[in-house]
Write a protein that holds these residues in place. Structure first.
Motif, PDB file in Angstrom:
ATOM      1  N   ARG A 161       0.829  -1.214   0.000  1.00  0.00           N
ATOM      2  CA  ARG A 161       0.000   0.000   0.000  1.00  0.00           C
ATOM      3  C   ARG A 161       0.867   1.270   0.000  1.00  0.00           C
ATOM      4  O   ARG A 161       0.452   2.311  -0.489  1.00  0.00           O
ATOM      5  N   GLN A 162       2.090   1.166   0.603  1.00  0.00           N
ATOM      6  CA  GLN A 162       2.986   2.316   0.546  1.00  0.00           C
ATOM      7  C   GLN A 162       3.408   2.588  -0.903  1.00  0.00           C
ATOM      8  O   GLN A 162       3.462   3.747  -1.354  1.00  0.00           O
ATOM      9  N   LEU A 163       3.705   1.505  -1.616  1.00  0.00           N
ATOM     10  CA  LEU A 163       4.089   1.661  -3.028  1.00  0.00           C
ATOM     11  C   LEU A 163       2.938   2.242  -3.838  1.00  0.00           C
ATOM     12  O   LEU A 163       3.119   3.139  -4.662  1.00  0.00           O
ATOM     13  N   PHE A 164       1.730   1.704  -3.577  1.00  0.00           N
ATOM     14  CA  PHE A 164       0.555   2.190  -4.313  1.00  0.00           C
ATOM     15  C   PHE A 164       0.330   3.676  -4.061  1.00  0.00           C
ATOM     16  O   PHE A 164       0.097   4.461  -4.982  1.00  0.00           O
ATOM     17  N   ALA A 165       0.437   4.070  -2.771  1.00  0.00           N
ATOM     18  CA  ALA A 165       0.204   5.479  -2.434  1.00  0.00           C
ATOM     19  C   ALA A 165       1.263   6.363  -3.083  1.00  0.00           C
ATOM     20  O   ALA A 165       0.964   7.455  -3.607  1.00  0.00           O
ATOM     21  N   SER A 166       2.511   5.928  -3.079  1.00  0.00           N
ATOM     22  CA  SER A 166       3.586   6.734  -3.680  1.00  0.00           C
ATOM     23  C   SER A 166       3.388   6.877  -5.189  1.00  0.00           C
ATOM     24  O   SER A 166       3.594   7.956  -5.766  1.00  0.00           O
ATOM     25  N   ILE A 167       3.024   5.743  -5.826  1.00  0.00           N
ATOM     26  CA  ILE A 167       2.808   5.804  -7.282  1.00  0.00           C
ATOM     27  C   ILE A 167       1.643   6.741  -7.615  1.00  0.00           C
ATOM     28  O   ILE A 167       1.744   7.591  -8.524  1.00  0.00           O
ATOM     29  N   GLU A 168       0.534   6.611  -6.889  1.00  0.00           N
ATOM     30  CA  GLU A 168      -0.633   7.451  -7.164  1.00  0.00           C
ATOM     31  C   GLU A 168      -0.308   8.929  -6.945  1.00  0.00           C
ATOM     32  O   GLU A 168      -0.671   9.805  -7.745  1.00  0.00           O
ATOM     33  N   MET A 169       0.396   9.236  -5.856  1.00  0.00           N
ATOM     34  CA  MET A 169       0.757  10.626  -5.584  1.00  0.00           C
ATOM     35  C   MET A 169       1.732  11.149  -6.640  1.00  0.00           C
ATOM     36  O   MET A 169       1.631  12.304  -7.096  1.00  0.00           O
ATOM     37  N   GLY A 170       2.648  10.274  -7.033  1.00  0.00           N
ATOM     38  CA  GLY A 170       3.597  10.694  -8.080  1.00  0.00           C
ATOM     39  C   GLY A 170       2.892  11.000  -9.388  1.00  0.00           C
ATOM     40  O   GLY A 170       3.179  11.995 -10.059  1.00  0.00           O
ATOM     41  N   LEU A 171       1.958  10.108  -9.778  1.00  0.00           N
ATOM     42  CA  LEU A 171       1.220  10.327 -11.023  1.00  0.00           C
ATOM     43  C   LEU A 171       0.361  11.582 -10.934  1.00  0.00           C
ATOM     44  O   LEU A 171       0.289  12.388 -11.892  1.00  0.00           O
TER      45      LEU A 171
END
Length: 611
Positions: free
Chosen positions: A111-121
């Motif tokens: 979920r940390q990876l998912f949150a980082s990817i979504e915020m980055g995008l």
């Protein structure tokens, strides 16, 4: 369904990369590729154009993930999220220089990876949108600035305090006298007005514009609606009249934040209105003068439509054709010419339809049946769309000119006949001293044929010394101009056999109708025999002088002695003696002999002989 984000994984450990790809896929993203080195990451980023890159910092090789991120950032705007097991502050500071969108420390949860990817995008989309908005704003501002600065009208914007927010180039140059469009920002119109007045304190009327501006600004602010005003005054010592339009300036919330205005300089328009009135009156007068001029011209003037029907004729055209103006109007040119000449008209019309004017001879048939030769100068007439509508033609009756040309040819023929039968040599030269005509006498005199004369130079038939004589005579004749009656001089010309012939030349400059020199005409007379006779006369004079010098003392001296002895005899003789009479007779005859000898020495009897 939303499109899956495309992710590029950069990881040099295969197992970790494989696990990371499974995690990324599980959380709903598409893995477009995996790179195991910095250089490979840069190439794949440029080639695949992923939406986001998961970048391992520490990799085998000379370059690391930070280096790869720098290169990718120079070439693209793809967001990068760093993945590393290291939390070293120095490494983090280096990573910050690439402005990553996130920094995940391994191990991390899904979920940390998912949150980082979504915020980055999301952050990437927001930044791209912001950059696009900034580019659009800058483009729109540049476009508005360019448009305003290229308009001749004055354009400005003021805040609620009357300070300029925007001015175009025309406003700065024609009204404010500002050095550029930035200088007015934050200043009022009174600032510039006072500066102009202070620059010319000796002239209170140098700048008076702007005294009403504050009132009109206030009127717009109070009414909250656009209004039109007339504003005027002196700017740079010259009167300026403006048509001014002002309106409230609203922000995006609907609050009034100032005024916008534009003005057109109409000083010249006001002056032009008066000029226009005078021009219309002058046009009417010119039209009347034109009609008078056209009707009083000696040349016939006509207008023919595209089918060669006459739609206008002047008085002279009526005279040339022998018809009244009423009879000519509506006639087709085919009715006024022979079929052969009308075909020439048609051919010339084809030329005019290409937009070219033309001039040609045309034989017309007058009403009384008399053919008359004319020269026609015709110009095409087109409408506003450039479509051929007809021709404007000027007819010149050249019957008299034709007769004059015939008379001239006859005169030239007679001239050549006379010149060809003259005993003296006759020639004509152009301004380059080249022969253009010679008569038979000059050919016989010097032995050259006509072909050897024509086109050759006079200098080919004389010595260098005589060339100087010719040039001096030419200069004298040119200086005298058309008033010169000609010059006579002597020189030697070369015979074809090489001998020099003494000639007397009479030359006169030839001029065209405008008074411009075009050549010379000369006549040459062989004076060889005359020069020989003159030499014989000179020889006779020399012989006489020699004879008189030799014989004078043989006669004068004895005669003087005789006279002396006669005087002695007369004094000693008896007055009544017959011998004294004889002595007197001797003395008289002796005196006669003395007088005869004295007169002979003086040349008296030679002069009487010559006369």
């Amino acid at each position: 369904m939303a499109k899956q984000a495309r992710i590029l994984i950069v990881e040099d450990e295969a197992i970790v990369a494989e696990d990371l790809e499974m995690t990324v896929t599980n959380i709903g993203y598409e893995v477009v590729g995996r790179a195991a080195s910095a250089d490979e990451a840069v190439k794949m980023a440029v080639l695949l154009k992923p939406d986001l890159i998961l970048m391992d910092i520490v990799m085998i090789g000379r370059k690391n993930g930070i280096d790869a991120s720098h290169e990718i950032k120079e070439k693209t705007d793809i967001p990068v999220i760093f993945l590393t097991a290291y939390t070293d502050i120095g490494l983090i500071d280096k990573a910050k220089s690439t402005e990553p969108y996130a920094y995940l420390v391994k191990p991390f949860q899904e979920r940390q990876l998912f949150a980082s990817i979504e915020m980055g995008l999301y952050k990437c989309r927001a930044e791209r949108h912001l950059k696009a908005s900034e580019r659009k704003y800058k483009h729109l501002y540049s476009m508005v600035r360019l448009m305003c600065d290229n308009l001749p009208d004055l354009i400005w914007t003021k805040d609620l305090e009357g300070k300029f927010i925007f001015t175009n180039k025309a406003c700065c140059e024609k009204l404010l006298n500002a050095k550029d469009t930035d200088e007015p920002i934050g200043k009022t119109e009174f600032y510039f007005g006072n500066r102009e007045k202070e620059s010319h304190p000796e002239n209170p009327d140098y700048h008076t514009f702007g005294e009403r501006c504050a009132d009109t600004d206030l009127a717009v602010l109070e009414s909250k609606r656009p209004q039109k005003f007339d504003e005027f005054g002196n700017v740079k010592g010259e009167f300026l009249y403006l048509d001014v339009y002002k309106a409230p300036f609203w922000d995006e919330k609907g609050d009034m934040i100032g005024t916008v205005g534009c003005a057109k300089i109409v000083t010249k328009e006001k002056q032009l209105e008066e000029k226009h009135k005078r021009a219309e009156e002058a046009l009417r007068e010119n039209e009347e003068k034109y009609r008078t001029l056209v009707e009083t011209m000696d040349e016939g003037m006509v207008i023919a439509d595209e089918n060669e029907n006459l739609t206008f004729v002047n008085r002279a055209a009526s005279t040339i054709f022998g018809y009244s103006k009423e009879e000519l109007l509506g006639k087709n040119l085919s009715e006024l010419t022979t079929p052969e000449d009308f075909q020439r008209v048609v051919d010339q019309t084809a030329i005019r339809k290409t937009g070219k004017s033309s001039q040609y001879e045309l034989t017309i048939i007058r009403k009384d049946g008399e053919p008359r030769i004319t020269v026609v100068t015709s110009t095409p007439m087109k409408d506003s769309n450039g479509i051929y509508q007809g021709s404007f033609g000027v007819f010149r009756d050249i019957a008299e000119r034709k007769q004059a040309e015939k008379a001239l040819r006859k005169s030239e023929k007679l001239y050549h006949l006379l010149a060809d039968n003259m005993i003296d040599g006759v020639w004509q030269l152009n301004l380059d001293f080249e022969f253009t005509y010679v008569n038979p006498a000059i050919m016989q005199m010097l032995g050259f044929t006509q072909e050897e004369w024509i086109g050759n130079s006079l200098f080919d038939h004389c010595s260098t010394e005589d060339m100087e004589i010719i040039l001096n005579v030419a200069r004298d004749v040119l200086n005298k101009g058309p008033e010169s009656s000609g010059e006579t001089f002597e020189m030697q010309m070369l015979h074809k056999n090489g001998e020099s012939i003494d000639v007397e030349i009479r030359t006169k400059l030839l001029f065209d109708d405008d008074g411009n020199p075009i050549g010379t005409q000369g006549a040459a007379r062989d004076i060889t025999e005359r020069i020989r006779a003159e030499e014989q006369v000179k020889m006779a004079y020399r012989l006489r002088e020699h004879f008189l010098k030799e014989t004078s003392h043989r006669i004068i001296t004895p005669v003087a002695i005789i006279g002396g002895y006669t005087d002695l005899l007369e004094e000693s003789a008896d007055p009544n003696d017959q011998q004294k009479e004889y002595i007197r007779i001797i003395r008289e005859r002796n005196e006669e002999i003395q007088e005869l000898v004295t007169d002979s020495l003086a040349g008296k009897y030679l002069k009487e002989y010559v006369e």
